[in-house]
Design an enzyme around this catalytic site. Structure first.
Site, PDB file in Angstrom:
ATOM      1  CB  SER A   1      41.517  40.932  36.691  1.00  0.00           C
ATOM      2  OG  SER A   1      42.779  41.270  37.180  1.00  0.00           O
TER       3      SER A   1
ATOM      4  NE  ARG B   1      38.254  44.561  40.063  1.00  0.00           N
ATOM      5  CZ  ARG B   1      38.951  43.428  39.950  1.00  0.00           C
ATOM      6  NH1 ARG B   1      39.852  43.279  39.003  1.00  0.00           N
ATOM      7  NH2 ARG B   1      38.742  42.444  40.781  1.00  0.00           N
TER       8      ARG B   1
ATOM      9  CE  LYS C   1      46.374  40.404  35.851  1.00  0.00           C
ATOM     10  NZ  LYS C   1      46.311  41.045  37.149  1.00  0.00           N
TER      11      LYS C   1
ATOM     12  CG  ASP D   1      44.054  43.607  35.030  1.00  0.00           C
ATOM     13  OD1 ASP D   1      42.943  43.433  35.552  1.00  0.00           O
ATOM     14  OD2 ASP D   1      45.127  43.423  35.633  1.00  0.00           O
TER      15      ASP D   1
ATOM     16  CG  HIS E   1      47.411  33.073  38.774  1.00  0.00           C
ATOM     17  ND1 HIS E   1      48.015  34.289  38.520  1.00  0.00           N
ATOM     18  CD2 HIS E   1      46.404  33.321  39.641  1.00  0.00           C
ATOM     19  CE1 HIS E   1      47.387  35.228  39.208  1.00  0.00           C
ATOM     20  NE2 HIS E   1      46.409  34.679  39.901  1.00  0.00           N
TER      21      HIS E   1
HETATM   22  N1  URA Z   1      44.489  39.178  41.068  1.00  0.00           N
HETATM   23  C1  URA Z   1      44.345  39.778  39.877  1.00  0.00           C
HETATM   24  O1  URA Z   1      45.218  39.732  39.033  1.00  0.00           O
HETATM   25  N2  URA Z   1      43.192  40.413  39.632  1.00  0.00           N
HETATM   26  C2  URA Z   1      42.181  40.479  40.510  1.00  0.00           C
HETATM   27  O2  URA Z   1      41.168  41.055  40.207  1.00  0.00           O
HETATM   28  C3  URA Z   1      42.359  39.870  41.763  1.00  0.00           C
HETATM   29  C4  URA Z   1      43.519  39.222  42.014  1.00  0.00           C
END
Ligand code: URA
Length: 438
Positions: free
Chosen positions: A183, A168, A187, A161, A82
């Site tokens: 968040s 957000r 995932k 999320d 990621h």
């Molecule tokens: N990327 C995400 O998946 N979530 C966040 O809160 C910020 C960046």
């Protein structure tokens, strides 16, 4: 569930129990919580933070808020990679084939670009025929056959999320480390990963502008990741100048192919080797300290390029990337931007180059915008090199000639030339291989 109590608890800096957090997440997912209540709680978190224990509970509750991809039956280790997002960041296209060529299994969900940070799905969709809408069953089947499957995000994984992120985004509550970490990690967990390598970008073209902020995010990803049952490693990497030569979807795909073909050996390849090496060590495929060399060997012996080809063809591309028939969209109008003086390139500002590419149509201003796969910028110089007056620093690739004039000025503003050699930060700023201390 008494949401007013939960909001007041965080407002007063008291700790929520895991059960309270679980209930809050359930209410966010099933819609029983009002947006104003969730927004109030999110703002309380931004202002007062959450403890590691609360952040872990939030991560796990969000990971369990929808389906979880079941990778049972696929060869281990199950690894994900990621990046927190940057300008010219096509690392996934190089790192995944290296890892799969070394026997790892990667089932990855990627996003689209928003704002100046590009997204892997947009890059892959610039390749004629490439499918980014694999079902979970197709992903599993493909990963079993070739070790890689990559698809767009599905709302069925971690739906909490999706609900919280949407709020957000419009309530000034994105910038909070516990919210960002939960968040991202939720995932990854819902996507079935057991091990994750993170590339936390730092600089003008990234979410985290300073090294201190990037380090705080990296530390929290390491700590909460471990608490939530993941094995995590992390790099902090430079995003003050764009990564590599190309910024723009098809241009970046070509650069990734060039790296895997052994034609590019700069900062971008170095980052890919380091990240893939870290993943190989984390996955137990090579001994500690040997990962980077192993990754470089996979490029040099052609096995990673072969894997890229298998991957692209499994997802719908009809010709090999080394076939003369393979072609990517190309922009019809081009303009070089030249050095205005002799001297050292002391800055090529990632944020400005990123916003230039958005202006060209290569990125989105709002979520629904279409992107033009062909447009972008190709850099011919990187920070630190000496240039003569009139030498090309970069080329803008545009849809039409009229786009070029104002954008040439913008490109000029992104570039600085100085008479003294600047200090050039290494692309790798910091490596976290194991649990950091506070
Ligand atoms: N990327 C995400 O998946 N979530 C966040 O809160 C910020 C960046």
């Amino acid at each position: 569930v008494n949401l007013a109590d939960i909001i007041a608890t965080t407002r007063d800096r008291r700790a929520l129990t895991s059960l309270q957090i679980q209930r809050l997440v359930t209410a966010a997912t099933d819609g029983t919580a009002a947006d104003y209540q969730l927004a109030a709680w999110l703002m309380a978190v931004v202002l007062n933070g959450l403890s590691d224990q609360e952040t872990t509970a939030l991560t796990l509750a969000m990971a369990n808020s929808g389906e979880r991809l079941d990778l049972a039956g696929l060869p281990k280790p199950w690894l994900d990679k990621h990046s927190t997002g940057g300008v010219g960041d096509k690392t996934t296209l190089v790192v995944l084939p290296i890892l799969a060529a070394c026997g790892m299994t990667i089932v990855k969900m990627s996003g689209r670009g928003l704002g100046i940070t590009g997204g892997t799905i947009d890059k892959l969709e610039s390749i004629p025929g490439f499918r980014t809408d694999l079902t979970p069953e197709e992903m599993k089947d493909q990963a079993e056959r070739i070790g890689i499957a990559l698809s767009g995000q599905t709302p069925r994984l971690a739906p909490a999320d999706k609900a919280l992120y949407a709020l957000r985004d419009v309530t000034g509550t994105v910038q909070s480390i516990p919210l960002i970490v939960s968040s991202i990690l939720s995932k990854k967990i819902a996507g079935g990963a057991e091990k994750v390598v993170f590339d936390v970008k730092c600089g003008s073209g990234a979410f985290m502008k300073s090294h201190d902020d990037a380090r705080a995010l990296a530390n929290s990803l390491m700590t909460i990741g471990a608490e939530a049952g993941l094995q995590v490693a992390c790099l902090i990497t430079d995003m003050q100048q764009p990564l590599g030569r190309a910024v723009g979807n098809a241009l970046e795909v070509q650069e990734a192919i060039d790296v895997l073909s052994g034609k590019e050996r700069g900062r971008f390849r170095k980052l890919c080797e380091q990240l893939a090496g870290l993943a190989l060590e984390l996955g137990g495929k090579v001994e500690k300290g040997l990962g980077k060399q192993h990754a470089a060997n996979c490029i040099d012996d052609g096995s990673a390029l072969l894997k890229l080809d298998q991957w692209f063809q499994a997802q719908g591309v009809h010709v090999s990337v080394v076939d003369p028939q393979f072609s990517l969209p190309r922009a019809p109008a081009k303009q070089e931007v030249l050095a205005t003086a002799r001297g050292f390139v002391s800055a090529i500002d990632a944020e400005q180059i990123g916003s230039l590419v958005v202006e060209l149509g290569g990125g989105r201003k709002t979520k629904g915008d279409a992107v033009d796969p062909a447009v972008g910028v190709v850099l011919h110089k990187e920070v630190g090199v000496l240039v003569e007056k009139g030498e090309p620093i970069l080329t803008i690739h545009a849809r039409k000639d009229e786009d070029l004039i104002p954008l040439t000025d913008q490109a000029d503003r992104a570039i600085r030339i100085s008479s003294n050699a600047p200090a050039v930060p290494d692309v790798i700023k910091e490596v976290f291989k194991s649990q950091p201390r506070d």
